[in-house]
Scaffold this active site. Structure first.
Site, mmCIF file in Angstrom:
data_model
loop_
_atom_site.group_PDB
_atom_site.id
_atom_site.type_symbol
_atom_site.label_atom_id
_atom_site.label_comp_id
_atom_site.label_asym_id
_atom_site.label_seq_id
_atom_site.Cartn_x
_atom_site.Cartn_y
_atom_site.Cartn_z
ATOM 1 N N LYS C 117 53.796 -38.093 33.806
ATOM 2 C CA LYS C 117 52.433 -38.359 33.333
ATOM 3 C C LYS C 117 51.378 -37.516 34.042
ATOM 4 O O LYS C 117 50.412 -37.068 33.432
ATOM 5 C CB LYS C 117 52.101 -39.851 33.473
ATOM 6 C CG LYS C 117 53.063 -40.760 32.714
ATOM 7 C CD LYS C 117 53.116 -40.456 31.230
ATOM 8 C CE LYS C 117 54.452 -40.842 30.621
ATOM 9 N NZ LYS C 117 54.718 -40.207 29.325
ATOM 10 N N GLU C 201 42.813 -43.404 36.677
ATOM 11 C CA GLU C 201 42.176 -42.899 35.449
ATOM 12 C C GLU C 201 41.011 -43.797 35.088
ATOM 13 O O GLU C 201 41.049 -45.002 35.329
ATOM 14 C CB GLU C 201 43.180 -42.938 34.288
ATOM 15 C CG GLU C 201 43.812 -41.608 33.928
ATOM 16 C CD GLU C 201 44.727 -41.737 32.724
ATOM 17 O OE1 GLU C 201 45.578 -40.858 32.560
ATOM 18 O OE2 GLU C 201 44.598 -42.712 31.953
ATOM 19 N N HIS C 236 51.405 -52.985 23.898
ATOM 20 C CA HIS C 236 51.800 -51.601 23.601
ATOM 21 C C HIS C 236 52.906 -51.495 22.556
ATOM 22 O O HIS C 236 53.481 -50.433 22.380
ATOM 23 C CB HIS C 236 52.167 -50.849 24.890
ATOM 24 C CG HIS C 236 51.004 -50.791 25.832
ATOM 25 N ND1 HIS C 236 50.040 -49.826 25.737
ATOM 26 C CD2 HIS C 236 50.624 -51.615 26.833
ATOM 27 C CE1 HIS C 236 49.122 -50.057 26.671
ATOM 28 N NE2 HIS C 236 49.451 -51.129 27.345
ATOM 29 N N ARG C 293 59.516 -36.752 20.355
ATOM 30 C CA ARG C 293 60.564 -37.237 19.442
ATOM 31 C C ARG C 293 59.896 -37.624 18.130
ATOM 32 O O ARG C 293 58.683 -37.593 18.012
ATOM 33 C CB ARG C 293 61.231 -38.460 20.042
ATOM 34 C CG ARG C 293 60.147 -39.468 20.459
ATOM 35 C CD ARG C 293 60.634 -40.852 20.696
ATOM 36 N NE ARG C 293 59.696 -41.653 21.457
ATOM 37 C CZ ARG C 293 58.669 -42.322 20.949
ATOM 38 N NH1 ARG C 293 58.417 -42.291 19.648
ATOM 39 N NH2 ARG C 293 57.860 -43.014 21.721
#
Lengths: 173, 504, 504, 173
Positions: C117, C201, C236, C293
């Site tokens: 990440k 973040e 999520h 993907r």
């Protein structure tokens, strides 16, 4: 364990064996690893032959096992070695291979009989006219043979699956 | 005037198809059903459903009076006739409107005009639509028929004025055959349609059946949505339809489309309709007949034009104005429809009856299914043998063919024999793949090609997997009781083991 | 180099989805299966299928070594990883190529780069892709984390470097909370991912999750196929996805698309991938992560752009050049995907197990089904609870919503509880219909809205039809034996009568 | 013929009658014409109520009849008049309405018990934590009540449908 399976005119000799939990069938000198599983609610059988995947719907009745799958419709008669040997003896003794039944594929009225007892017919020859839904349908011979019995008369109402007549195959050359 | 509740005067896949669009439009749907159909999908898919009589169509789905009374009692404001049954019955359309309901289709007058084959010829000719050379009125006797036939040249077709859909047609190859053919055609027409009048038309050799979808509103706007290629037919029953046609280019499409729009205007058309043409080998096309209803094969047009034709039918019936721009209506990609009929294609197309034991229709990209199939469904001889449609859309024709082959391979329908094996054989045929077809193609294919010959399947001779399945089945049946127990025990063992593993 | 045989290293709907396209391309497919999956549809749909181990994923679908050995033994020339399982495992992708097979996806280096990440943030920032303000490297201690947090302003998110898919995130609303949050986040990350490194973040308030589909070939061409709106998610897990997004106009689409293409180019992308962004309320968007993907929700893009993304993946793996013109790639209509998960949305989303007793998926215009459902299927806890997807395409968003409601109404799935009731409730919600959603929408909806409250259904109170059915069922059970006989007799009577009528 | 059907807290008195071959049910002073047909292979029941069409899947177990259809999931307990009267007498005599069983909706491991015997709980209150697939799931009370029995211990492995604990409803006001 040996089985004999007949499809149309071909007969397959199948030898079954087990090895380390897997099932094998030998046909025509080739040994196949096989696995058959049933999916009852889907009315379906899944078969793996050396990994190749096939699927069939299967229906068993007194005439044998009918399988339908991707490549079409097959009617297979399976006998184990003992039954096969017994029947081979009857055949060798000159016994008939048994007549083929022609059945009504649909309910209807027999409009016209085109053959009579003893008639020799060729493959595809019309045998009788069956009427349903105001349409006339020709019922044809599925192969050459001799009419050995007629079960219905012109004008008769038949249900689906009812015997119409019997055909005996000509002796194999 | 907005429509709020529609009676769907039909059954089977088209009733379900119409109900789907009504639901998407927020319009209530009312199904009608015969005694044979209480469990059918159209009854379960609709908001409301009412019995209209016994199984025989003449006592239920053809009983316009009962259907209209049911629609009125249920508080409907419109009737959708689907296709078949009463859909092209001018008297029914008239009676619906007299009962104060909107008829989702053209007026009774338009239906009557299009239904009379001779009158339709005359109207179309006058409107400048090319018609097949032939009679302008029924031929009173052999002499007058011969005059016309000699003038247009043999072969000619003798057609019953009251016929349609390919019924009541007799081909005459030379002048000498005309007399006896005329006599027989006339007497057959009298028997079949109660009207012995016949007329003469030029008989086209190996034509294609190409039809144009039209859509008209009540404000004088008429549009066309290109062609459908419907040449793959047997005894005038279509089996595979596609859009666009592999032989129609943009210029021909524009010309045929313009002719179809002229035809629609000539009969003051309203709603969705189809103008059928024959396209001969020289590229000339001729008006054949106009179908004043939604067609079985309408989905191929929907897929290529991104339109819902049933929705448009309802909107036109509401009196809305169509705001298309004809030049913007261009087909995208290629669509093919395969009809699934309960017929044995290898056994003289005998209609099949039985119970659907299991069904899994194809899914995935580019596949649309319009059916009313369900496990437990009884397929009877009361109604049309068509039980569903598999429709695909692809980038181009080759892609669409590959997709349809894939979809048919994927389909599982247990308990009833269908024409699917024939469909799959046609899709593999070179002539079909080249697009080299005409209205006689399918009959020749069925008669002349050994299409049931078994190919290798998945690298093995086609019978072998069936033989192995039968032998393994027989083997399992023999040892059934102990095998089942062992299988259960084994499954239970790994389930327990795996579960314990998983929950760690 | 043409691909002739592909091993599909997956199960469930995505394995079936991939096999469909392979079949349409004339490429042989090889399925792999665990002991739990011998009867699954991917095994039956493939040309070949091989067992790879016990039910637990760690012993079968995650065994890259066994899968590669199987693919090699079966004579495959490529591996398609689907999504989940090994699809974003760089080591697997590398091992596939080392075994001499093509990996249908990006290179191992690209997967590794996108999977880290922090590294992905740095690469994207350097490439000019907007990233959320925050750390450029893991924060060694609380002090350095605080320096960054103070600079960008609260709230901030502490994220695990090894996390992803929303896991390992902790929100800090004010400076005072930072110290304890940092300690806990770091120790949790250590436990969960074996890597205690965390970074900071900016935390966006009520952002939308918007992702861009990209497609890249091995000749340096990169294209984007617009956005998917994926804000309807819970923990999520996305539930409803659509294209286009109701808040993205052509200008924003072009800007986000250009950023996504920059991202793809920055990691030397190959094949189909997804660049996920957060779009904040002011209309600014920030890079979130790149998924290397095919995505679960890829069909909505396929429907709007008329493309088969799996087909394109295979073509890119064959080394072909993509010949699109970016400006020609414009979405047509509106598509929505509804995921069917075997979870009880009214009972804390508990995963459901059981046997699928009957299934009839929606059909008709504008409906695509991607599933591997079949009667008799065992839904176990071994694998993902997603059991299928209903995807619709309509003229515009309103039409697509109406179509999805219709499709879900039509679906019959007996034997297993799914999230369908929640999907139907969301589709009726005003905020959803207005497109007024963000990534917190669904959790608020589930918690705050009485979405299970029973409305009137078809003019009657919702319980009444259930009560009547139960009472009639109980009544029939009481008199079962005689009622069945009477029913059979009655049916047989009309069948006989009707048949005699028909055959006259 | 009278039946009593209970859904959640509501009870419906249903009077069934037949007229000219059609079946009618009267509920709350309204008479509905009803027709129920079973489609066994689709595991489905189709119901017409004055022409309105509904469809349900139906599953009967010891706890009653579970119906799932368009509007959601319903659990209905049906009693005929005799059984209803008998039970009413038991209730009137102070008998308990019977405890509600809380069952495992999935196989798993009981991670934590959050209540004990005798605890008074409110609707939605977490009762225990059940872990499966490495996910921890809170099992909550479906309504207010008193815990009258706890069938499992922390750490126990349970199968789907296994009894976890019993809740007794508070007396109706």
């Amino acid at each position: 364990m040996k089985y004999y399976a007949k499809v149309g005119a071909r007969e397959f000799e199948c030898t079954m064996s087990e090895d380390d939990g897997a099932l094998f069938v030998e046909v025509d000198q080739t040994r196949y690893r096989v696995d058959l599983a049933h999916i009852e609610a889907s009315a379906s059988y899944t078969l793996l032959v050396d990994g190749r995947s096939y699927e069939f719907a299967l229906h068993e009745d007194e005439d044998g096992i009918e399988l339908s799958g991707g490549a079409g419709l097959f009617r297979v008669c399976v006998e184990d070695a003992r039954t096969h040997a017994a029947r081979a003896m009857v055949s060798a003794a000159g016994g008939p291979a048994g007549p083929r039944l022609v059945k009504a594929a649909m309910p209807g009225i027999v409009r016209e009989l085109l053959v009579e007892d003893g008639a020799v017919v060729t493959k595809g020859q019309p045998l009788l006219i069956l009427e349903a839904m105001k349409m006339q349908n020709e019922i044809r011979a599925d192969g050459p043979g001799t009419v050995t019995r007629v079960h219905v008369k012109a004008g008769a109402t038949v249900v689906k699956g009812e015997k119409l007549l019997e055909l005996e195959s000509p002796p194999s050359p | 005037m907005p429509i709020r509740k529609v009676c769907v005067a039909n059954r089977g896949e088209i009733a379900v198809r119409v109900i789907r669009t009504l639901r998407e439009m927020g319009i209530r749907s009312v199904a009608v059903f015969s005694d044979a159909d209480r469990r059918e999908l159209h009854v379960r898919a609709a908001d409301e459903a009412y019995r209209i009589g016994p199984a025989a169509p003449g006592e239920s789905y053809l009983r316009g009076d009962v259907i209209i009374a049911t629609a009125v009692a249920a508080g409907c404001d419109a009737v959708h006739p689907g296709y078949g049954f009463l859909s092209e019955n001018a008297a029914f359309a008239g009676a619906v409107e007299e009962a104060g309901l909107a008829f989702i289709g053209p007026t009774a007058a338009t239906i009557a005009q299009a239904g009379d084959k001779i009158q339709a010829r005359v109207v179309m000719k006058a409107a400048g639509v090319p018609v097949i050379p032939g009679s302008d009125s029924p031929e009173p006797d052999v002499a007058s028929a011969k005059t016309i036939a000699d003038a247009i040249g043999y072969p000619v077709a003798l057609k019953a004025v009251g016929g349609g859909g390919g019924k009541g047609i007799r081909i005459v190859h030379e002048a000498a055959e005309l007399k006896s053919a005329f006599t027989r055609a006339s007497s057959e027409a009298e028997t079949a349609f109660g009207n012995g009048a016949v007329y003469v038309e030029k008989f086209l050799v190996r034509p294609r059946h190409i039809e144009i979808q039209v859509l008209s509103d009540t404000h004088g706007h008429h549009f066309h949505f290109g062609e459908r290629e419907c040449s793959i037919q047997r005894r005038h029953q279509k089996l595979l339809e596609e859009a666009p046609s592999p032989t129609v280019d943009a210029t021909l499409r524009a010309a045929m489309g313009a002719a179809a729009v002229k035809a629609a205007r000539a009969v003051n058309y309203r709603g969705a309709g189809t103008v059928e043409f024959l396209l001969d080998q020289s590229g000339e096309f001729y008006f054949l007949e106009m179908n004043t209803r939604i067609q079985v094969e309408h989905p191929v047009t929907e897929l290529c034009y991104g339109i819902d034709l049933v929705r448009q039918q309802v909107r036109v019936a509401e009196g809305r104005e169509l705001k298309f721009v004809q030049d913007d209506l261009q087909p995208v990609g290629h669509a093919i429809e395969a009809r699934l009929t309960a017929e044995d294609p290898g056994g003289g197309f005998l209609p099949q009856t039985g119970t659907v034991r299991a069904v899994r229709m194809p899914e995935g990209p580019g596949v649309r299914i319009d059916s009313n199939l369900y496990p437990g469904q009884e397929i009877t001889l009361f109604y049309d043998p068509m039980i569903g449609k598999v429709i695909v859309h692809g980038r181009d024709r080759e892609h669409a063919i590959a997709r349809l082959e894939r979809a048919l391979t994927e389909m599982r329908l247990v308990g009833i024999m269908t024409c699917a094996p024939l469909l799959r054989a046609v899709l593999k045929d070179d002539a079909y793949r080249r697009g080299d077809v005409d209205t006689g193609y399918l009959e020749r294919f069925v008669e002349e090609v050994d299409w049931q010959a078994l190919p290798e399947v998945n690298d093995l001779p086609a019978e072998l997997p069936a033989v192995l399945t039968a032998v393994l089945y027989a083997h399992q049946q023999k040892g059934a009781s102990k095998a089942v127990v062992a299988d259960r025990a084994a499954r239970s063992e790994w389930l327990t083991a795996a579960r314990a593993e998983m929950m760690r």
